[in-house]
Design a protein around this motif. Structure first.
Motif, short mmCIF file in Angstrom:
data_model
loop_
_atom_site.label_atom_id
_atom_site.label_comp_id
_atom_site.label_asym_id
_atom_site.label_seq_id
_atom_site.Cartn_x
_atom_site.Cartn_y
_atom_site.Cartn_z
N SER A 1 42.75 62.09 64.11
CA SER A 1 42.24 63.19 64.74
C SER A 1 43.64 63.84 65.59
O SER A 1 44.46 63.18 65.38
CB SER A 1 41.08 62.82 66.01
OG SER A 1 41.59 62.98 67.01
N ASP A 2 43.13 65.02 66.08
CA ASP A 2 44.32 65.59 66.91
C ASP A 2 44.25 65.32 68.43
O ASP A 2 44.41 66.03 69.20
CB ASP A 2 44.16 67.02 66.77
CG ASP A 2 42.95 67.60 67.26
OD1 ASP A 2 41.80 67.00 67.53
OD2 ASP A 2 42.43 69.10 67.47
N GLN A 3 43.49 63.99 68.70
CA GLN A 3 43.42 63.61 70.08
C GLN A 3 44.02 62.27 70.02
O GLN A 3 43.88 61.35 69.19
CB GLN A 3 41.95 63.51 70.37
CG GLN A 3 41.12 64.94 70.39
CD GLN A 3 41.77 65.79 71.62
OE1 GLN A 3 41.91 65.34 72.63
NE2 GLN A 3 41.78 66.86 71.35
N ARG A 4 44.66 61.68 71.14
CA ARG A 4 45.14 60.48 71.33
C ARG A 4 44.01 59.61 71.85
O ARG A 4 42.93 60.12 72.25
CB ARG A 4 46.10 60.32 72.34
CG ARG A 4 47.50 61.02 72.00
CD ARG A 4 48.51 61.12 73.26
NE ARG A 4 49.17 60.02 73.12
CZ ARG A 4 50.41 59.79 73.62
NH1 ARG A 4 51.11 60.67 74.07
NH2 ARG A 4 51.04 58.51 73.81
N ALA A 5 44.17 58.33 71.52
CA ALA A 5 43.05 57.26 71.98
C ALA A 5 43.25 57.15 73.36
O ALA A 5 44.16 57.71 74.07
CB ALA A 5 43.42 56.01 71.15
N GLY A 6 42.15 56.50 73.88
CA GLY A 6 42.18 56.33 75.33
C GLY A 6 43.36 55.67 75.92
O GLY A 6 43.67 55.62 77.04
N ASP A 7 43.73 54.75 74.99
CA ASP A 7 45.26 53.94 75.66
C ASP A 7 46.50 54.55 75.25
O ASP A 7 47.41 54.02 75.51
CB ASP A 7 45.15 52.17 74.91
CG ASP A 7 45.11 52.65 73.43
OD1 ASP A 7 45.08 53.66 72.91
OD2 ASP A 7 45.46 51.58 72.75
N GLY A 8 46.20 55.69 74.91
CA GLY A 8 47.48 56.47 74.59
C GLY A 8 48.19 56.39 73.05
O GLY A 8 49.17 57.07 72.64
N SER A 9 47.46 55.52 72.38
CA SER A 9 47.93 55.35 71.16
C SER A 9 47.45 56.45 70.22
O SER A 9 46.53 57.43 70.50
CB SER A 9 47.49 54.00 70.39
OG SER A 9 46.20 54.09 70.41
N TYR A 10 48.19 56.37 68.98
CA TYR A 10 47.56 57.38 67.75
C TYR A 10 46.83 56.72 66.88
O TYR A 10 47.34 56.27 65.90
CB TYR A 10 49.03 57.99 67.23
CG TYR A 10 49.89 58.69 68.37
CD1 TYR A 10 49.68 60.12 68.70
CD2 TYR A 10 51.02 58.06 68.77
CE1 TYR A 10 50.51 60.71 69.89
CE2 TYR A 10 51.81 58.84 69.71
CZ TYR A 10 51.50 59.88 70.26
OH TYR A 10 52.32 60.53 71.14
N PRO A 11 45.36 57.24 66.77
CA PRO A 11 44.69 56.39 65.75
C PRO A 11 44.94 57.09 64.44
O PRO A 11 45.14 58.29 64.20
CB PRO A 11 43.31 56.52 66.36
CG PRO A 11 43.38 57.84 67.37
CD PRO A 11 44.80 57.79 67.72
N GLY A 12 44.93 55.91 63.43
CA GLY A 12 45.05 56.34 61.93
C GLY A 12 45.71 55.24 61.37
O GLY A 12 45.59 54.10 61.82
N THR A 13 46.36 55.76 60.45
CA THR A 13 47.16 54.54 59.40
C THR A 13 48.53 55.10 59.21
O THR A 13 48.86 56.17 59.17
CB THR A 13 46.15 54.22 58.24
OG1 THR A 13 46.73 53.16 57.42
CG2 THR A 13 46.14 55.53 57.51
N GLN B 1 52.83 69.29 70.66
CA GLN B 1 53.37 69.14 71.84
C GLN B 1 52.19 68.64 72.88
O GLN B 1 52.18 67.73 73.75
CB GLN B 1 53.76 70.68 72.68
CG GLN B 1 54.96 70.93 72.05
CD GLN B 1 54.94 71.83 70.92
OE1 GLN B 1 53.91 71.89 69.98
NE2 GLN B 1 55.95 72.47 70.29
N ARG B 2 50.99 68.93 72.39
CA ARG B 2 49.77 68.26 73.27
C ARG B 2 49.75 66.98 73.14
O ARG B 2 49.08 66.18 73.79
CB ARG B 2 48.36 69.21 72.55
CG ARG B 2 47.19 69.08 73.41
CD ARG B 2 46.06 69.71 73.23
NE ARG B 2 45.75 70.05 71.83
CZ ARG B 2 45.22 69.26 70.87
NH1 ARG B 2 44.69 67.89 71.45
NH2 ARG B 2 44.75 69.55 69.81
N LEU B 3 50.00 66.41 71.84
CA LEU B 3 50.08 64.94 71.60
C LEU B 3 51.33 64.44 72.05
O LEU B 3 51.50 63.26 71.78
CB LEU B 3 49.83 64.76 70.03
CG LEU B 3 48.39 65.07 69.34
CD1 LEU B 3 48.48 64.97 67.82
CD2 LEU B 3 47.52 64.19 70.01
N SER B 4 52.11 65.06 72.81
CA SER B 4 53.58 64.52 73.31
C SER B 4 54.28 64.11 71.98
O SER B 4 55.10 63.03 72.12
CB SER B 4 53.46 63.35 74.11
OG SER B 4 52.63 63.72 75.39
#
Length: 187
Positions: free
Chosen positions: A91-103, A174-177
């Motif tokens: 997704s275009d959102q970070r996880a609650g812990d700041g990680s980038y969900p995906g593979t 930029q939004r995802l840092s």
């Protein structure tokens, strides 16, 4: 010559107890000095508080300025430096812990050169095969096909690898840092 007049600090006690009694002029002088010291102490404390407020305010402005400068430098467009790995984000959102969900996947061509710059094609293939779905089983041959997002934006992860983000928003990196991809056009 006039010698300084030595007046006694204490006068004889009028109640005949033998204890010395302070002269009234001396008591007034001491009281005046104590009041003056208290007034100066209050002024020093107020000045100290005011200076401390300005100092912490200055530190805050400095930290914000350094942070903004660092963010501007870090989030400038970058080239992919780690071409061995491609990240496919869910997704275009970070996880609650700041990680980038995906593979992520590792690719190489027949001649051994990495092709991570082709992140969109790799991630599109992974989405089509259903690899991005939560119930995907990599050992199964009966996984359902997945739904491919309409658009991707390629960003550069902190480790220098490419990441395909499912989004059409140009500022998603930029939004995802993350740093936007410098495609080498010179634009």
């Amino acid at each position: 010559m006039n010698e300084p007049k030595n007046e006694p600090l204490f006068s004889a006690n009028s109640n005949n107890t033998g204890a010395p009694e302070m002269r009234p002029e001396r008591a007034v002088a001491i009281r005046s000095l104590v009041l003056q010291q208290v007034a100066e102490s209050r002024e020093k404390k107020a000045r100290w508080r005011r200076n401390r407020w300005f100092a912490w305010g200055g530190v805050g402005v400095l930290v914000v300025g350094i942070g903004a400068t660092a963010a501007g430098v870090v989030l400038q467009a970058q080239m992919v430096s780690n071409e061995q790995i491609v990240h496919c984000l869910l997704s275009d959102q970070r996880a609650g812990d700041g990680s980038y969900p995906g593979t992520m996947g590792s690719l190489a061509s027949a001649n051994g050169e990495a092709r991570a710059i082709e992140a969109v094609e790799v991630c599109t293939m992974m989405w089509e095969q259903g690899a991005m779905d939560p119930g995907f089983d990599p050992r199964s041959t009966t996984n359902a096909p997945g739904v491919v997002p309409k658009a991707f934006v390629v960003c550069v992860m902190p480790d220098g690898s490419a990441a395909a983000v499912p989004s059409a928003e140009p500022a998603v990196c930029q939004r995802l840092s993350l740093a936007p991809l410098d495609d080498g056009d010179g634009e």
